[in-house]
Design an enzyme around this catalytic site. Structure first.
Site, PDB file in Angstrom:
ATOM      1  N   GLY A  13      -7.889  -2.265 -21.006  1.00  0.00           N
ATOM      2  CA  GLY A  13      -7.717  -3.377 -21.509  1.00  0.00           C
ATOM      3  C   GLY A  13      -7.185  -4.520 -20.876  1.00  0.00           C
ATOM      4  O   GLY A  13      -7.527  -5.801 -21.326  1.00  0.00           O
ATOM      5  N   CYS A  44     -14.021   4.470 -26.610  1.00  0.00           N
ATOM      6  CA  CYS A  44     -13.293   3.227 -26.170  1.00  0.00           C
ATOM      7  C   CYS A  44     -14.027   2.036 -26.535  1.00  0.00           C
ATOM      8  O   CYS A  44     -14.864   1.819 -25.964  1.00  0.00           O
ATOM      9  CB  CYS A  44     -12.770   3.400 -24.930  1.00  0.00           C
ATOM     10  SG  CYS A  44     -12.055   1.624 -23.984  1.00  0.00           S
ATOM     11  N   ASN A  45     -13.174   1.397 -27.508  1.00  0.00           N
ATOM     12  CA  ASN A  45     -13.722  -0.180 -28.009  1.00  0.00           C
ATOM     13  C   ASN A  45     -13.947  -0.838 -26.842  1.00  0.00           C
ATOM     14  O   ASN A  45     -14.959  -1.457 -26.750  1.00  0.00           O
ATOM     15  CB  ASN A  45     -12.886  -0.670 -29.062  1.00  0.00           C
ATOM     16  CG  ASN A  45     -12.763   0.071 -30.243  1.00  0.00           C
ATOM     17  OD1 ASN A  45     -13.510  -0.482 -31.195  1.00  0.00           O
ATOM     18  ND2 ASN A  45     -12.062   1.157 -30.374  1.00  0.00           N
ATOM     19  N   THR A  46     -12.922  -1.011 -26.003  1.00  0.00           N
ATOM     20  CA  THR A  46     -12.880  -1.979 -24.992  1.00  0.00           C
ATOM     21  C   THR A  46     -14.088  -1.436 -23.766  1.00  0.00           C
ATOM     22  O   THR A  46     -14.972  -2.499 -23.575  1.00  0.00           O
ATOM     23  CB  THR A  46     -11.940  -1.980 -24.087  1.00  0.00           C
ATOM     24  OG1 THR A  46     -10.782  -2.574 -24.940  1.00  0.00           O
ATOM     25  CG2 THR A  46     -11.753  -2.920 -22.871  1.00  0.00           C
ATOM     26  N   CYS A 159      -8.532   0.744 -31.217  1.00  0.00           N
ATOM     27  CA  CYS A 159      -8.597   1.319 -30.189  1.00  0.00           C
ATOM     28  C   CYS A 159      -8.217   2.957 -30.365  1.00  0.00           C
ATOM     29  O   CYS A 159      -7.414   3.256 -31.317  1.00  0.00           O
ATOM     30  CB  CYS A 159      -7.182   0.789 -29.157  1.00  0.00           C
ATOM     31  SG  CYS A 159      -6.751   1.875 -27.826  1.00  0.00           S
ATOM     32  N   THR A 160      -8.911   3.612 -29.728  1.00  0.00           N
ATOM     33  CA  THR A 160      -8.940   4.997 -29.834  1.00  0.00           C
ATOM     34  C   THR A 160      -7.558   5.825 -29.658  1.00  0.00           C
ATOM     35  O   THR A 160      -7.217   6.939 -30.039  1.00  0.00           O
ATOM     36  CB  THR A 160     -10.105   5.875 -29.252  1.00  0.00           C
ATOM     37  OG1 THR A 160     -10.010   5.607 -27.817  1.00  0.00           O
ATOM     38  CG2 THR A 160     -11.225   5.633 -29.899  1.00  0.00           C
ATOM     39  N   HIS A 161      -6.524   4.970 -28.932  1.00  0.00           N
ATOM     40  CA  HIS A 161      -5.205   5.622 -28.941  1.00  0.00           C
ATOM     41  C   HIS A 161      -4.369   5.434 -30.405  1.00  0.00           C
ATOM     42  O   HIS A 161      -3.636   6.277 -30.465  1.00  0.00           O
ATOM     43  CB  HIS A 161      -4.526   4.687 -27.757  1.00  0.00           C
ATOM     44  CG  HIS A 161      -4.627   5.319 -26.445  1.00  0.00           C
ATOM     45  ND1 HIS A 161      -5.870   5.038 -25.829  1.00  0.00           N
ATOM     46  CD2 HIS A 161      -3.917   6.121 -25.464  1.00  0.00           C
ATOM     47  CE1 HIS A 161      -5.752   5.692 -24.420  1.00  0.00           C
ATOM     48  NE2 HIS A 161      -4.732   6.290 -24.425  1.00  0.00           N
TER      49      HIS A 161
END
Length: 237
Positions: A13, A44-46, A159-161
């Site tokens: 990011g 991952c969105n980013t 965010c997948t985290h």
């Protein structure tokens, strides 16, 4: 199944867009050549909001299932009309994210909250390290808005985290909200793409995890084993 973590570039990011775009295309060129996947999930969105279109054009025969901020379902579910999107700075900056808001949530007040540290805090939490409530609170406090007697009632985990910290978020939030995790929707889309029979057929091969930094870490191996993954050397360089 092959799980690939580009941990050598973490946290992505914070990367300049052009450099990250080039890295993602080069990485997927190698991975697709080596593994010949039936489908690719970009979890991952980013990464997907930046390079998804280019990857689909570059590899037209590979189905890509992307992760994007769950703004449409949030707009459909909200009662107060106040939505927050908790994301990395890269996802917050992305024109793709703002296009989703304009297309699906124009009638809502959508607050974009970019966190510099949450992905790293989630990694620490997964490793069993101490992550103080105060550190998390400072990252999510901007998500909570009170306006004209209304309150934020949905926070999109973009965010997948972040879903790994969802239970912690629930405990420290100033009031209850729906923490929207898109994982189930992504899984359903993957099944639609590869077909139900492929998705449910038993595999005789182990599910493998590859990390671009090639870590030699026993605790990581134990962590991945909990998800049914075997850590393998990454050679797609």
């Amino acid at each position: 199944m092959h799980y690939v973590a580009d941990d050598a570039a973490f946290p992505i990011g914070r990367w300049p867009e052009a450099a990250l775009h080039d890295r993602l295309l080069a990485l997927f060129d190698r991975l697709i050549a080596v593994h010949d996947p039936k489908a690719v999930v970009i979890a991952c969105n980013t990464a997907f909001t930046l390079a998804g279109d280019a990857l689909r054009k570059t590899h037209p025969n590979v189905p890509f299932v992307g992760t994007v901020p769950a703004i449409k379902p949030a707009a459909e579910r909200t009662s107060s009309g106040l939505i927050s999107v908790l994301a990395t700075p890269g996802t917050v900056r992305r024109a793709y994210t703002r296009s989703l808001i304009e297309s699906f949530a124009a009638q809502c007040h959508v607050r974009l909250v970019g966190s510099d540290n949450l992905a790293e805090l989630a990694e620490q939490h997964l490793r069993g390290e101490n992550v103080p409530d105060a550190a998390l609170s400072s990252e999510i406090s901007g998500c909570f808005l009170e306006q004209d007697g209304r309150r934020t009632d949905i926070v999109v985990l973009a965010c997948t985290h972040y879903p790994f910290l969802a239970n912690r978020f629930r405990k420290i939030a100033p009031w209850p909200v729906d923490w929207l995790d898109p994982a189930e929707a992504i899984a359903r889309q993957l099944i639609r793409v590869v077909g139900g029979n492929v998705a449910t057929a038993p595999s005789h091969e182990p599910d493998e995890a590859f990390f671009t930094s090639n870590p030699a870490n026993q605790s990581l191996k134990r962590l991945l084993a909990g998800f049914g993954l075997e850590l393998r050397p990454h050679h797609a360089e």
